[in-house]
Design a protein around this motif. Structure first.
Motif, PDB file in Angstrom:
ATOM      1  N   GLU A  51      81.798  41.152  -3.065  1.00 32.66           N
ATOM      2  CA  GLU A  51      80.814  41.003  -2.269  1.00 32.66           C
ATOM      3  C   GLU A  51      80.061  39.618  -2.261  1.00 32.66           C
ATOM      4  N   LEU A  94      81.028  39.056   8.596  1.00 34.25           N
ATOM      5  CA  LEU A  94      79.763  39.858   7.629  1.00 34.25           C
ATOM      6  C   LEU A  94      78.537  40.101   8.290  1.00 34.25           C
ATOM      7  N   TYR A 106      76.533  41.270   1.007  1.00 38.12           N
ATOM      8  CA  TYR A 106      77.656  41.607   2.126  1.00 38.12           C
ATOM      9  C   TYR A 106      78.702  42.049   1.305  1.00 38.12           C
ATOM     10  N   PHE A 108      82.890  43.185   1.074  1.00 35.09           N
ATOM     11  CA  PHE A 108      84.151  42.573   1.744  1.00 35.09           C
ATOM     12  C   PHE A 108      85.059  43.324   1.230  1.00 35.09           C
TER      13      PHE A 108
END
Length: 301
Positions: A51, A94, A106, A108
């Motif tokens: 993240e 993002l 965010y 990922f």
């Protein structure tokens, strides 16, 4: 002056973390400034999940044209320092353009990433993997944060591993046969062998076995070769006689070796050699070099 300093302060902080960062193995990585840091270790076909946290400073508004994270595999040749050749580039968007007022997280994920080349820090070349987060902005510079990680790939033991047998000869003066038990070694292996003196008519003072690494960068006429000696192991000190044999037992684990790399992205190669050095009483040196293959075996511990 205080106003000027404040003008260059970034309006937000960016933090990049891996989902399994607390339990994933960490390995040392030497930075350009000479300092060593601990970073996460991955291998090819692993998923890279984590993240990104963006935190505006003093909750000030941050206007942006989008946020993205890129996984980059890069090669930098030191004679062309600052120019990175990207052999891997994977992008995840993002956030869409907008405004940030408070801390935002965010997640990922890069699934089963192919990372065929290992991280490498050499004399004239560097291969690295990084996560790069970019907050795009109008009229002012983008805000960028990096997180480097290391890739190592493992090879099973070779099914065929032939021994090496060679001769060193000076006509009517010296005839030596030497033998190494195999030609392919893992990074924690032991070089085992034997040297036989068949003819000795010159006075030898000592004999050494060296491990050498040859790094080649560039192509064709622009190839640059750098040779490093990693180890010098004294096999004999004093005169030898015909019929004598000397055992060889050289442990590789104390040395910072890498696997053999063959033509990585048409940019560089790394090869290893066992170099036998004979010195006579007049300090004349005789060499016999043999290439060996190095590979990384999966560590059980």
């Amino acid at each position: 002056m205080n106003y000027l300093v404040g003008a260059f302060k970034l309006p937000c902080n960016i933090f990049i973390s891996f989902a399994d960062g607390r339990i994933r193995k960490q390995v040392p990585l030497k930075k350009e400034n000479g300092k060593t840091v601990m970073v996460a270790l991955f291998q090819s076909q692993e998923s890279i999940v984590g993240e990104v946290v963006i935190e505006p400073v003093h909750r000030k508004k941050v206007e942006h044209n989008g946020v993205k994270i890129v996984l980059l595999g890069q090669i930098e040749l030191y004679f062309d320092r600052g120019n990175f050749y990207d052999f891997t580039s994977l992008v995840r968007e993002l956030d869409i353009p907008g405004e940030l007022y408070e801390r935002k997280t965010y997640p990922f994920e890069f699934s089963t990433v192919e990372m065929l080349y290992e991280s490498y820090n050499g004399v004239n070349v560097r291969l690295r993997y990084i996560l790069k987060v970019t907050i795009s902005r109008d009229y002012v510079s983008n805000i960028v944060e990096y997180q480097e990680f290391v890739v190592r790939n493992y090879t099973p033991p070779p099914s065929i591993n032939n021994s090496i047998k060679m001769e060193v000869g000076i006509e009517d003066c010296l005839h030596i046969e030497f033998e190494y038990s195999k030609s392919k070694y893992h990074l924690k292996d032991v070089v085992i062998g034997k040297i036989y003196f068949l003819l000795v008519r010159i006075k030898l003072k000592n004999m050494e076995l060296e491990i050498r690494r040859r790094e080649s960068t560039g192509l064709g006429p622009n190839t640059h070769v750098e040779t490093e000696t990693f180890a010098k192991f004294e096999l004999m000190d004093g005169a030898s006689v015909r019929g004598e044999s000397i055992p060889i037992r050289l442990f590789l684990s104390p040395y910072e070796l890498t696997p053999t790399y063959q033509n990585i992205n048409n940019k560089f190669s790394v090869k290893y050699y066992l170099n036998l050095v004979l010195v006579d009483e007049e300090d004349r040196r005789y060499f016999k070099q043999q290439e060996i293959t190095m590979y990384r075996l999966l560590e059980t511990s």
